[in-house]
Design a protein around this motif. Structure first.
Motif, PDB file in Angstrom:
ATOM      1  N   SER A 187     -33.902  37.171  63.734  1.00 55.40           N
ATOM      2  CA  SER A 187     -33.616  35.737  63.622  1.00 55.40           C
ATOM      3  C   SER A 187     -32.236  35.444  63.057  1.00 55.40           C
ATOM      4  CB  SER A 187     -34.673  35.059  62.741  1.00 55.40           C
ATOM      5  OG  SER A 187     -34.712  35.661  61.464  1.00 55.40           O
ATOM      6  N   HIS A 188     -31.560  36.482  62.536  1.00 49.16           N
ATOM      7  CA  HIS A 188     -30.228  36.285  61.964  1.00 49.16           C
ATOM      8  C   HIS A 188     -29.259  37.327  62.509  1.00 49.16           C
ATOM      9  CE1 HIS A 188     -32.930  34.338  59.023  1.00 49.16           C
ATOM     10  NE2 HIS A 188     -31.936  33.500  58.864  1.00 49.16           N
ATOM     11  N   HIS A 189     -29.304  37.485  63.832  1.00 46.95           N
ATOM     12  CA  HIS A 189     -28.449  38.515  64.448  1.00 46.95           C
ATOM     13  C   HIS A 189     -26.971  38.204  64.270  1.00 46.95           C
ATOM     14  CE1 HIS A 189     -27.123  41.569  67.227  1.00 46.95           C
ATOM     15  NE2 HIS A 189     -26.486  40.663  67.939  1.00 46.95           N
ATOM     16  N   LYS A 190     -26.617  36.927  64.445  1.00 43.35           N
ATOM     17  CA  LYS A 190     -25.218  36.541  64.307  1.00 43.35           C
ATOM     18  C   LYS A 190     -24.963  35.951  62.927  1.00 43.35           C
ATOM     19  CE  LYS A 190     -24.354  35.468  69.176  1.00 43.35           C
ATOM     20  NZ  LYS A 190     -23.917  34.427  70.123  1.00 43.35           N
ATOM     21  N   LYS A 191     -23.996  36.504  62.232  1.00 43.93           N
ATOM     22  CA  LYS A 191     -23.670  35.997  60.908  1.00 43.93           C
ATOM     23  C   LYS A 191     -22.847  34.719  61.026  1.00 43.93           C
ATOM     24  CE  LYS A 191     -23.781  40.150  58.072  1.00 43.93           C
ATOM     25  NZ  LYS A 191     -23.077  40.910  57.025  1.00 43.93           N
ATOM     26  N   ASP A 192     -23.029  33.802  60.058  1.00 46.27           N
ATOM     27  CA  ASP A 192     -22.208  32.600  60.009  1.00 46.27           C
ATOM     28  C   ASP A 192     -20.758  33.011  59.796  1.00 46.27           C
ATOM     29  OD1 ASP A 192     -24.419  31.032  60.327  1.00 46.27           O
ATOM     30  OD2 ASP A 192     -24.685  30.655  58.182  1.00 46.27           O
ATOM     31  N   LEU A 193     -19.884  32.468  60.611  1.00 47.46           N
ATOM     32  CA  LEU A 193     -18.487  32.895  60.573  1.00 47.46           C
ATOM     33  C   LEU A 193     -17.754  32.423  59.317  1.00 47.46           C
ATOM     34  CD1 LEU A 193     -17.303  32.498  64.277  1.00 47.46           C
ATOM     35  CD2 LEU A 193     -17.831  34.590  63.026  1.00 47.46           C
ATOM     36  N   LEU A 194     -18.051  31.203  58.854  1.00 50.05           N
ATOM     37  CA  LEU A 194     -17.294  30.662  57.729  1.00 50.05           C
ATOM     38  C   LEU A 194     -17.387  31.545  56.486  1.00 50.05           C
ATOM     39  CD1 LEU A 194     -15.464  28.466  56.670  1.00 50.05           C
ATOM     40  CD2 LEU A 194     -17.489  27.099  56.116  1.00 50.05           C
ATOM     41  N   PRO A 195     -18.591  31.847  55.966  1.00 46.94           N
ATOM     42  CA  PRO A 195     -18.646  32.715  54.783  1.00 46.94           C
ATOM     43  C   PRO A 195     -18.164  34.131  55.059  1.00 46.94           C
ATOM     44  CG  PRO A 195     -20.859  32.257  55.609  1.00 46.94           C
ATOM     45  CD  PRO A 195     -19.926  31.349  56.340  1.00 46.94           C
ATOM     46  N   LEU A 196     -18.433  34.638  56.265  1.00 45.56           N
ATOM     47  CA  LEU A 196     -17.986  35.987  56.601  1.00 45.56           C
ATOM     48  C   LEU A 196     -16.475  36.103  56.511  1.00 45.56           C
ATOM     49  CD1 LEU A 196     -18.593  38.859  57.823  1.00 45.56           C
ATOM     50  CD2 LEU A 196     -18.198  37.820  60.048  1.00 45.56           C
ATOM     51  N   MET A 197     -15.767  35.156  57.092  1.00 46.39           N
ATOM     52  CA  MET A 197     -14.309  35.223  57.121  1.00 46.39           C
ATOM     53  C   MET A 197     -13.692  34.881  55.767  1.00 46.39           C
ATOM     54  SD  MET A 197     -13.871  36.382  60.091  1.00 46.39           S
ATOM     55  CE  MET A 197     -12.074  36.428  59.923  1.00 46.39           C
ATOM     56  N   GLU A 198     -14.255  33.905  55.067  1.00 47.97           N
ATOM     57  CA  GLU A 198     -13.714  33.539  53.755  1.00 47.97           C
ATOM     58  C   GLU A 198     -13.832  34.693  52.771  1.00 47.97           C
ATOM     59  OE1 GLU A 198     -12.010  31.083  52.763  1.00 47.97           O
ATOM     60  OE2 GLU A 198     -12.305  29.474  54.215  1.00 47.97           O
ATOM     61  N   GLU A 199     -14.895  35.448  52.887  1.00 45.85           N
ATOM     62  CA  GLU A 199     -15.118  36.560  51.958  1.00 45.85           C
ATOM     63  C   GLU A 199     -14.297  37.803  52.305  1.00 45.85           C
ATOM     64  OE1 GLU A 199     -19.281  37.342  51.965  1.00 45.85           O
ATOM     65  OE2 GLU A 199     -19.821  35.332  51.246  1.00 45.85           O
ATOM     66  N   ASN A 200     -13.873  37.931  53.576  1.00 51.37           N
ATOM     67  CA  ASN A 200     -13.318  39.208  54.016  1.00 51.37           C
ATOM     68  C   ASN A 200     -11.938  39.145  54.662  1.00 51.37           C
ATOM     69  OD1 ASN A 200     -15.707  41.156  53.573  1.00 51.37           O
ATOM     70  ND2 ASN A 200     -16.658  39.489  54.720  1.00 51.37           N
ATOM     71  N   PHE A 201     -11.306  37.971  54.725  1.00 51.50           N
ATOM     72  CA  PHE A 201     -10.034  37.897  55.456  1.00 51.50           C
ATOM     73  C   PHE A 201      -8.957  38.791  54.852  1.00 51.50           C
ATOM     74  CE2 PHE A 201      -9.446  34.516  52.262  1.00 51.50           C
ATOM     75  CZ  PHE A 201      -8.170  34.794  51.792  1.00 51.50           C
ATOM     76  N   ALA A 202      -9.049  39.104  53.553  1.00 55.71           N
ATOM     77  CA  ALA A 202      -8.025  39.929  52.909  1.00 55.71           C
ATOM     78  C   ALA A 202      -8.262  41.419  53.104  1.00 55.71           C
ATOM     79  CB  ALA A 202      -7.938  39.605  51.421  1.00 55.71           C
TER      80      ALA A 202
END
Length: 294
Positions: A187-202
């Motif tokens: 049910s959660h195959h795709k992660k939400d992009l906003l928190p994923l990118m904010e946490e890992n862009f660096a």
């Protein structure tokens, strides 16, 4: 930024590890070099790890996990962890399977496993230990010859062996925890992009690896990203890194080189070009203005 080992990519890039690859999982026997006994690790697949000899301590946001020889642990894709290896006479060895969502979905569906959904508000664990029973150990031992004779490997048979191991886990004391982990993926195959990118862009990941972490193909990732952020992934990532770099140069004593790698860039010259284009001045001039003695 310290060097991060991205798995399974790092094994694919080093043929000496003799990685066995299939469409929905891969596996390797890991015998680390001395300099790899302490590593910062980021997983782009789910990991099933069996410590064959020696010991491992895994430091994660959920706590520290001490895994001794003969035991195993399961790690969710996307977990950032720090790994330490301990072994007498420098003998550490582990069996690692890198598992795709597709294999777990097929496993769940094929075996008609039904469980209750996790309780509301309870987040499934990102890592948990698995005591290895004698029967599970027999299944694990049956996979080891595949890695010593790769040329004769029947990949389909190896997949059967891995499925057998997963069934042992499902029927163990950790079975409910494992099955909740598997079912939650559906049910959660795709992660939400906003928190994923904010946490890992660096982190020094490519767009392709961000797509893997999000559970999307590269094409779908780019499309979903533009719908979410109204710009391309690379443009957004560079902008966030540059803003972070300007802040660090202005408010810390870090030099230009340290800041470059801290925010995720891997090429100092490229970082300088982008920075000057974005802010109209070089990173060095900002540090000099803040501290003329630098």
């Amino acid at each position: 930024m310290s060097n991060i080992t991205i798995v399974p990519r790092s094994f694919k890039e080093q043929p000496a590890y003799n990685l066995i690859e299939l469409d929905d999982f891969s596996g390797v026997i890991f015998r680390p070099r001395k300099e790899l006994r302490k590593q910062e690790v980021y997983a782009t697949c789910h990991l099933f790890v069996v410590v064959l000899s020696g010991e491992k301590v895994v430091h994660t946001p959920e706590g520290d996990f001490h895994i001794r020889s003969g035991n195993a642990f399961l790690v969710r894709r996307g977990l950032h962890m720090f790994s330490e290896i301990f072994a007498e006479d420098h003998q550490y060895e582990s069996l690692i399977f890198f598992i795709d969502d597709r294999l777990l979905a097929d496993f769940f569906r094929t075996n008609a496993l039904t469980i209750s959904s996790p309780a509301p508000g309870v987040q499934p664990k990102n890592i948990f230990q698995i005591p290895v029973s004698p029967l599970m150990r027999a299944g694990i031992d049956a996979t080891l010859p595949f890695f010593s004779n790769k040329a004769a490997v029947s990949k389909e048979l190896l997949k059967v062996k891995l499925t057998e191991i997963l069934l042992h886990i499902a029927q163990s004391k950790q079975g409910t925890e494992f099955l909740s982990f598997v079912k939650e993926l559906q049910s959660h195959h795709k992660k939400d992009l906003l928190p994923l990118m904010e946490e890992n862009f660096a982190r020094s990941f490519s767009v392709k690896h961000f797509a893997e972490l999000s559970g999307r193909s590269l094409t779908t990732f780019k499309k979903d990203f533009r719908n979410t952020f109204q710009q391309s992934p690379q443009k957004w990532i560079n902008e966030k890194r540059l803003e972070r770099a300007r802040f660090l140069l202005t408010h810390t004593d870090l030099n230009v080189t340290d800041v470059c790698f801290e925010v995720g860039f891997e090429n100092l010259s490229y970082f300088g070009q982008l920075f000057k284009k974005r802010f109209g001045t070089s990173p060095k001039k900002i540090t000099t203005a803040q501290n003329p003695q630098k």
